[in-house]
Design an enzyme around this catalytic site. Sequence first.
Site, PDB file in Angstrom:
ATOM      1  CE  LYS A  78      -3.831   2.085   2.656  1.00  0.00           C
ATOM      2  NZ  LYS A  78      -4.758   1.920   3.795  1.00  0.00           N
ATOM      3  CB  SER A 158      -7.971   4.141   3.024  1.00  0.00           C
ATOM      4  OG  SER A 158      -7.167   3.388   3.939  1.00  0.00           O
ATOM      5  CB  SER A 182      -8.707   1.340   5.916  1.00  0.00           C
ATOM      6  OG  SER A 182      -9.370   2.572   5.999  1.00  0.00           O
TER       7      SER A 182
END
EC number: 6.3.5.7
Length: 495
Positions: A78, A158, A182
Amino acid sequence: MSDLNKLSLAEARDALRNGDVTSVELTEACLKAIDAADVLNAFVHKTPEIALERAKAADERLKAGDAPAMCGLPIGIKDLFCTKGVPSQAASKILDGFKPEYESTVSQQLADAGAVMLGKLNMDEFAMGSSNETSVYGNAVNPWRRGNDDAQLTPGGSSGGSASAVAADLCLAATGTDTGGSIRQPAAFTGITGIKPTYGRCSRWGIVAFASSLDQAGPMTKNVRDAAIMLEAMCGHDPKDSTSADLPVPNFEAMLTGDIKGKKIGIPKEYRMDGMPAEIEKLWADGAEMLRDAGAEIVDISLPHTKYALPAYYVIAPAEASSNLARYDGVRYGRRAQLAQGDGITEMYEKTRAEGFGHEVQRRVMVGTYVLSAGFYDAYYNRARKVRTLIKKDFEDVFAAGVDAILTPATPSAAFGLGEMTEADPVQMYLNDVFTVTVNLAGLPGISVPAGLDGQGLPLGLQLIGRPWEEGDLLNTAYALENAAGFVAKPGKWW
């Protein structure tokens, strides 16, 4: 072997050990899949050179017979994790061009374990969002579609890029972070598994901060066994993070027996929300039945302060964000606005932050600054902290009464279309976190497991919440649920 990118971590690990495949072959299959899936916008910084270099080193290590479980396995990272010499932007314009000179502890541990980094994954800006629509890179797209409908769906947020990449078999697994759901919400939206470990289990060092008392890294994988394998590599004490727990990391995979006889699973009545879709209600009831059939005892429990969790979260998280994001001022790194003649330092701060931060980040920074201001600190921030303590105590009381895990829905709906939730009413978007934020406020481990499809063929997930530091036990309960649910659906390839 064909379709190497479709293997799970466990399958690929065993194939590597048996000499059926090399890490280079696995990596090349994933790189090819990534290049063919640009429409998903999951990978935003591709690193094929680093990937192939690490894959070759992993093959040498495997030949030498000294290889941990993650050695040679291609994964995505990420964009919130700092990766040395590779853009680490947290999907924000304000960090445009930032290439750290250091590596986050979690990504370093994965690299030390021999994992192969394929590139950086899309996300909501500074991890603020539930739909991956606040990213400077543009929206990440869910590989799943509703029936024969061509509308693009959100992969959740997210960690939307991570979820999309794992679900579409662009990588074997990915890192995510979870501040209010998330990891778990995107996992549920894309039919994969995602675990948020206990706060302090994974180091936060080198991960761009959103809300420091809530943020926690975790793996996003194709199944529960993979989550156990990857989580073990990501955990461990880190003296560079003052909140990191100095506890031994168990072999989580060895704890996956699937035997949950006699375990007590709680069903919290407060999670029965008004207007909850019948499909989610049924999935939840079916999940409880599956665990009962596996030998667990299902008990009704009460978590009375649940209804205050979202309001408390949306005071605490923006407050911490406003403090953490004060460092992005255009002085030391990242983007600096063009200044007019006669502009001073105040104008530089104002213009840089106005240009660099997107609307959602600006909104949360302003909310956070407001609740921390002199006249409102006690009315909002201190009150939210007290509510947080009560939420934590609710869970402690339930666990003290002998409950081993808690079963809830992961999300209030299946994935929705990109652009369907308008910016005009951000509260609608915030409601996506209704089942997940309590876990972050209490610092507990939580896992989302895909358990079925809705009427339009979209995946739905169930969440299990465990006792602090007992991720092994939680993973085993999730493993039993996964076996009973038998979820094997994959998105039809349209990209």
